[in-house]
Scaffold this motif. Sequence first.
Motif, PDB file in Angstrom:
ATOM      1  N   GLU A 122      82.924 160.749  69.098  1.00  0.00           N
ATOM      2  CA  GLU A 122      83.709 161.941  68.809  1.00  0.00           C
ATOM      3  C   GLU A 122      85.205 161.630  68.854  1.00  0.00           C
ATOM      4  OE1 GLU A 122      82.312 164.732  67.896  1.00  0.00           O
ATOM      5  OE2 GLU A 122      80.270 163.968  68.231  1.00  0.00           O
ATOM      6  N   ASP A 123      85.972 162.272  67.962  1.00  0.00           N
ATOM      7  CA  ASP A 123      87.413 162.004  67.887  1.00  0.00           C
ATOM      8  C   ASP A 123      88.139 162.280  69.202  1.00  0.00           C
ATOM      9  OD1 ASP A 123      87.290 161.194  65.280  1.00  0.00           O
ATOM     10  OD2 ASP A 123      87.897 163.113  64.432  1.00  0.00           O
TER      11      ASP A 123
ATOM     12  N   ILE B 130      88.575 155.869  73.676  1.00  0.00           N
ATOM     13  CA  ILE B 130      88.003 154.686  73.021  1.00  0.00           C
ATOM     14  C   ILE B 130      87.322 153.812  74.069  1.00  0.00           C
ATOM     15  CG2 ILE B 130      88.512 152.616  71.665  1.00  0.00           C
ATOM     16  CD1 ILE B 130      91.002 154.125  70.624  1.00  0.00           C
ATOM     17  N   ARG B 131      86.081 153.465  73.833  1.00  0.00           N
ATOM     18  CA  ARG B 131      85.319 152.635  74.771  1.00  0.00           C
ATOM     19  C   ARG B 131      85.186 151.188  74.255  1.00  0.00           C
ATOM     20  NH1 ARG B 131      81.259 153.173  78.761  1.00  0.00           N
ATOM     21  NH2 ARG B 131      81.090 151.090  79.645  1.00  0.00           N
TER      22      ARG B 131
ATOM     23  N   THR C  66      84.162 155.502  70.195  1.00  0.00           N
ATOM     24  CA  THR C  66      84.464 156.421  71.298  1.00  0.00           C
ATOM     25  C   THR C  66      83.214 156.910  72.023  1.00  0.00           C
ATOM     26  OG1 THR C  66      84.452 158.355  69.832  1.00  0.00           O
ATOM     27  CG2 THR C  66      86.555 157.196  70.101  1.00  0.00           C
ATOM     28  N   ARG C  67      82.080 156.326  71.745  1.00  0.00           N
ATOM     29  CA  ARG C  67      80.870 156.749  72.462  1.00  0.00           C
ATOM     30  C   ARG C  67      81.019 156.421  73.954  1.00  0.00           C
ATOM     31  NH1 ARG C  67      76.368 153.260  69.865  1.00  0.00           N
ATOM     32  NH2 ARG C  67      78.103 151.775  69.945  1.00  0.00           N
ATOM     33  N   PRO C  68      80.729 157.354  74.837  1.00  0.00           N
ATOM     34  CA  PRO C  68      80.846 157.076  76.281  1.00  0.00           C
ATOM     35  C   PRO C  68      79.972 155.914  76.738  1.00  0.00           C
ATOM     36  CG  PRO C  68      80.643 159.433  75.887  1.00  0.00           C
ATOM     37  CD  PRO C  68      80.367 158.752  74.575  1.00  0.00           C
TER      38      PRO C  68
ATOM     39  N   ASN D 117      86.950 151.423  81.067  1.00  0.00           N
ATOM     40  CA  ASN D 117      86.095 150.254  80.839  1.00  0.00           C
ATOM     41  C   ASN D 117      86.052 149.845  79.370  1.00  0.00           C
ATOM     42  OD1 ASN D 117      85.120 149.660  83.515  1.00  0.00           O
ATOM     43  ND2 ASN D 117      83.964 151.569  83.403  1.00  0.00           N
ATOM     44  N   CYS D 118      87.107 150.152  78.648  1.00  0.00           N
ATOM     45  CA  CYS D 118      87.179 149.773  77.236  1.00  0.00           C
ATOM     46  C   CYS D 118      87.114 148.248  77.104  1.00  0.00           C
ATOM     47  CB  CYS D 118      88.475 150.289  76.621  1.00  0.00           C
ATOM     48  SG  CYS D 118      88.686 149.876  74.876  1.00  0.00           S
TER      49      CYS D 118
END
Length: 352
Positions: free
Chosen positions: A37-38, A42-43, A63-65, A151-152
Amino acid sequence: MRKTVQLNLRKDSHEIYQYLLQRIREYPVYINNGPGEDADDIRQITLGFSYAQSGWIAVVFDTRPDAEVDGTWQNFIEENCIDYPHWNAAWDQVSEGKCQLKVLLPLGKKTDVAPFAEMDEFASSLGQALSGLLIKARDAGEFSSLPVDANCFLTVEDHDGAFGWNTFLDGRIQNESGEETELALCHRIRTLSVQKQIEYWIAQLDLKASEKPSDLDHFISGTNLALDELEAIGEKAVVPLLELCCRWAGQPEWNGDRPRRNFQETPVQDIVVGAVWKINEMNVATTLVEGLLHAIVYESVEANENRRLWGIIPYHTACCLYDLFEGYPKPLWNEKTNALNNPQAYLGALLR
């Protein structure tokens, strides 16, 4: 003498780096064409690439958790890529054995891809260059303007799965599985003396050849990583590398033989052939080097004499002798059996 094709990644890397910076600048003001989702942080930031069917790179923000290295970025290639068709042209030539490839990496380091190379050899050269660009951007603070998760992580991945690399954006030296990253491993070993560096990489290749656990097992391009580091050390690594080849040249390159259909190459083939081509490109043409190459031919020919399908070590070692020294005929091989024609011509003093 086999044709050599140059692939200069310096120019490409400059353009790719500028494209990466552009994507970072534009991120807050456009809809993200990537997984998730916007509104979410950012992951994962992926620099994907391809060369086998066409050449391109793609920058994808995930951007997915629960983002992970699962290939989802490949659903967003078209809107995030720029093309590099000459990568595909170079791969076609080297994979078909029409040339050997000399690759100039962004920081001036050179690496080589031998004729008839496997995909991971070519992918490693591109992957090293691209992972270096992500590290450069990270160290320069270029990602600081982005809304990133704690944690990107940064990822480089080949479209066909022949290269994979990732590291945390905050510089942690372990990946999510707790393993040391490729760059961290190389940095740690480079702090040792030259002799200790050589001993370490040779020992890891020995373990890999014997199919025992090694530090290289964590990386898709583990063999090439070790060979590249030994090449970077230079002439001091040549004799230890050839001695490694002598130890393994007489071992099976295939885990079966014809008329069986389903059998695979052993790690010995990749290691010895890769090492021989490194020696060829390093262009160290001493009497000792010539004698060790003779020994590799002798051991590998003896190991293949009673096989229906030969390994490829004899032919590629003969190519090295032909390229480095005068007085050898151009190597010829049987394309159906891999057998080296007239192996006696490459045995030198061992023949006597």
